[in-house]
Design a protein around this motif. Structure first.
Motif, PDB file in Angstrom:
ATOM      1  N   LYS A 253      45.595  47.095  41.544  1.00  0.00           N
ATOM      2  CA  LYS A 253      46.133  46.047  42.415  1.00  0.00           C
ATOM      3  C   LYS A 253      45.002  45.220  43.035  1.00  0.00           C
ATOM      4  O   LYS A 253      45.113  43.997  43.155  1.00  0.00           O
ATOM      5  N   ILE A 254      43.927  45.901  43.424  1.00  0.00           N
ATOM      6  CA  ILE A 254      42.775  45.162  43.953  1.00  0.00           C
ATOM      7  C   ILE A 254      42.163  44.300  42.859  1.00  0.00           C
ATOM      8  O   ILE A 254      41.715  43.173  43.111  1.00  0.00           O
ATOM      9  N   ALA A 255      42.174  44.812  41.613  1.00  0.00           N
ATOM     10  CA  ALA A 255      41.648  44.053  40.479  1.00  0.00           C
ATOM     11  C   ALA A 255      42.429  42.765  40.268  1.00  0.00           C
ATOM     12  O   ALA A 255      41.865  41.734  39.873  1.00  0.00           O
ATOM     13  N   MET A 256      43.728  42.798  40.535  1.00  0.00           N
ATOM     14  CA  MET A 256      44.536  41.580  40.407  1.00  0.00           C
ATOM     15  C   MET A 256      44.100  40.533  41.430  1.00  0.00           C
ATOM     16  O   MET A 256      44.037  39.329  41.134  1.00  0.00           O
ATOM     17  N   ALA A 314      33.066  37.267  33.253  1.00  0.00           N
ATOM     18  CA  ALA A 314      33.861  38.194  34.070  1.00  0.00           C
ATOM     19  C   ALA A 314      35.273  37.674  34.271  1.00  0.00           C
ATOM     20  O   ALA A 314      36.252  38.428  34.146  1.00  0.00           O
ATOM     21  N   THR A 315      35.399  36.372  34.557  1.00  0.00           N
ATOM     22  CA  THR A 315      36.723  35.789  34.807  1.00  0.00           C
ATOM     23  C   THR A 315      37.593  35.839  33.551  1.00  0.00           C
ATOM     24  O   THR A 315      38.778  36.170  33.623  1.00  0.00           O
ATOM     25  N   VAL A 316      37.009  35.522  32.408  1.00  0.00           N
ATOM     26  CA  VAL A 316      37.764  35.542  31.148  1.00  0.00           C
ATOM     27  C   VAL A 316      38.228  36.953  30.813  1.00  0.00           C
ATOM     28  O   VAL A 316      39.393  37.178  30.443  1.00  0.00           O
ATOM     29  N   THR A 319      41.039  38.153  33.005  1.00  0.00           N
ATOM     30  CA  THR A 319      42.302  37.442  32.819  1.00  0.00           C
ATOM     31  C   THR A 319      43.248  38.190  31.876  1.00  0.00           C
ATOM     32  O   THR A 319      44.465  38.126  32.031  1.00  0.00           O
ATOM     33  N   PHE A 320      42.667  38.911  30.917  1.00  0.00           N
ATOM     34  CA  PHE A 320      43.485  39.659  29.963  1.00  0.00           C
ATOM     35  C   PHE A 320      43.891  41.001  30.561  1.00  0.00           C
ATOM     36  O   PHE A 320      43.029  41.826  30.917  1.00  0.00           O
ATOM     37  N   ASN A 321      45.181  41.209  30.670  1.00  0.00           N
ATOM     38  CA  ASN A 321      45.726  42.389  31.336  1.00  0.00           C
ATOM     39  C   ASN A 321      45.223  43.691  30.717  1.00  0.00           C
ATOM     40  O   ASN A 321      44.888  44.646  31.415  1.00  0.00           O
ATOM     41  N   LYS A 322      45.155  43.736  29.382  1.00  0.00           N
ATOM     42  CA  LYS A 322      44.737  44.954  28.686  1.00  0.00           C
ATOM     43  C   LYS A 322      43.293  45.309  29.020  1.00  0.00           C
ATOM     44  O   LYS A 322      42.954  46.482  29.234  1.00  0.00           O
ATOM     45  N   LEU A 323      42.437  44.311  29.064  1.00  0.00           N
ATOM     46  CA  LEU A 323      41.029  44.545  29.391  1.00  0.00           C
ATOM     47  C   LEU A 323      40.867  44.908  30.861  1.00  0.00           C
ATOM     48  O   LEU A 323      40.081  45.793  31.213  1.00  0.00           O
ATOM     49  N   TYR A 331      35.098  47.821  35.802  1.00  0.00           N
ATOM     50  CA  TYR A 331      33.892  48.073  36.595  1.00  0.00           C
ATOM     51  C   TYR A 331      32.751  47.154  36.150  1.00  0.00           C
ATOM     52  O   TYR A 331      32.004  46.625  36.982  1.00  0.00           O
ATOM     53  N   PHE A 332      32.628  46.952  34.834  1.00  0.00           N
ATOM     54  CA  PHE A 332      31.589  46.061  34.312  1.00  0.00           C
ATOM     55  C   PHE A 332      31.807  44.634  34.810  1.00  0.00           C
ATOM     56  O   PHE A 332      30.871  43.966  35.266  1.00  0.00           O
TER      57      PHE A 332
END
Length: 410
Positions: A253-256, A314-316, A319-323, A331-332
């Motif tokens: 959730k924080i990643a979103m 990082a942004t790209v 953006t992909f949910n699976k990644l 983390y990377f």
């Protein structure tokens, strides 16, 4: 009297907790202490020689110190992205992480104040920043507004977690009527500290590089990308080396939040680049110097052309949910995004504002060893403070640290 007794017990127990731990913990604290000592030694050189020991000059008067200050204001403000869903929106998935986020905010604000002290040169001039005593120049000076909002936000981020942990230390539930109003206030205050910092730059008419209406909103977007990125990395370390478990859904959730903020930040960056380079004027020279160099001067090129690709990558990926849901990839991405925004809001924002000077002269800036030593010393101070706060908070939340009432135990 009873409250003081509990507080005294908490202090004693906390001191006992932070002085004990695994070998890895003691090595970490020893390393931070060593780095802080190096920073103090470098600062002693600066005190003796003055700011001439740094790479700053009368042409470029803000450098590594103010760059880090600006960035860390954003890291501190990012705690609101955990406070708001936990206390205001009542999303319990953030509850485990919110105290860690507020502890990070406290550490970041302490580092902010330390960088201001370092940048002022002599500590003896700090009395000017005390209302009613020094030449505070309130409300005309934006700097005085910055002092007020930063210290106010520091007080909020100390008092709310302390109240909650103080109650939990006694095996009691904290009253929502006490801390929720403060939490709601902190949401608006967090936005305020970063907007005021942005206004500090926007209000300097002689620096066209900063006269940008997007500066304030972009400060917020980059803060809400970099700050939660650091929180995710810290939560990953905590759940790897302590018994305090953070669920995957909390991190995701924080990643979103990081993803949306990074996307907005990138859109604003593209908008700024279009404005500077599509129809350039003489006010675009600072941007040209930053991205392409000017009259053979190009000290900042390696910095900005490292930051931009890292930011985009990082942004790209996020953006992909699976990644994004792959924790190793996450983390990377958080790490490179944090580094990219640190460069972009540091050397990419502060230094170009002074280049070229009012008469077109270009004086480049690069930090000296003294500046770098003081800087890493202050970062070590922040890490030291955060480690102490986190270790105490985790001990209380796990029930390992609690008030032992001698009267009831007998």
């Amino acid at each position: 009297m009873g409250t003081f007794k509990v507080f005294k017990s908490l202090v004693i127990d906390s001191l006992d907790t932070i002085t004990k731990g695994s070998k890895r913990y003691h090595l970490w604290m020893g390393f931070l202490t060593l780095v802080m000592l190096i920073g103090m030694y470098c600062y002693s050189i600066q005190l003796e020689e003055g700011l001439s020991a740094t790479g700053m000059s009368d042409r470029v008067s803000w450098g590594l110190y103010i760059s880090n200050f600006t960035f860390l204001v954003g890291v501190a403000a990012a705690a609101v992205m955990l406070v708001m869903p936990t206390y205001v929106l009542k999303d319990l998935d953030f509850k485990q992480a919110v105290l860690i986020g507020e502890g990070l905010a406290v550490a970041a604000l302490i580092m902010c104040l330390a960088f201001v002290v370092a940048d002022m040169g002599e500590p003896s001039v700090l009395w000017h920043m005390i209302p009613g005593i020094g030449v505070f120049n309130f409300p005309n000076s934006m700097l005085t507004w910055d002092v007020i909002v930063l210290n106010g936000y520091l007080f909020i981020n100390i008092s709310i977690p302390f109240y909650i942990l103080f109650k939990h230390y006694q095996n009691k539930e904290a009253k929502k009527s006490v801390y929720v109003p403060g939490a709601i206030l902190s949401v608006f205050w967090a936005v305020g500290i970063h907007l005021v910092t942005a206004f500090l730059y926007q209000g300097l008419q002689a620096r066209p590089f900063w006269n940008n209406a997007l500066l304030g909103p972009r400060f917020l977007a980059s803060a809400f990308a970099a700050g939660p990125s650091l929180i995710i990395l810290i939560l990953a370390i905590i759940r790897s080396f302590t018994a305090f478990k953070i669920e995957d859904k909390t991190i995701k959730k924080i990643a979103m939040i990081v993803t949306v903020a990074a996307q907005i930040n990138l859109i604003m960056l593209i908008s700024e680049l279009f404005k500077e380079f599509y129809a350039p004027t003489h006010h675009s020279e600072s941007a040209y110097y930053l991205f392409f160099g000017l009259h053979g001067k190009n000290a900042l090129l390696p910095w900005i052309w490292t930051a931009i690709p890292l930011n985009v990558l990082a942004t790209v990926l996020l953006t992909f949910n699976k990644l994004r849901n792959n924790l190793k990839v996450l983390y990377f991405c958080c790490f490179i995004l944090f580094v990219a925004i640190w460069i972009e809001k540091g050397f990419g924002l502060i230094v170009p504002g002074f280049i070229p000077g009012p008469y077109g002269k270009i004086v480049e800036y690069l930090p000296t060893g003294v500046e770098i030593g003081v800087t890493i010393g202050i970062w070590a101070l922040g890490a030291f403070v955060f480690t102490i706060l986190a270790k105490t908070a985790i001990g209380i939340e796990l029930g390992e640290l609690y008030y032992k009432d001698k009267n009831t135990s007998t």
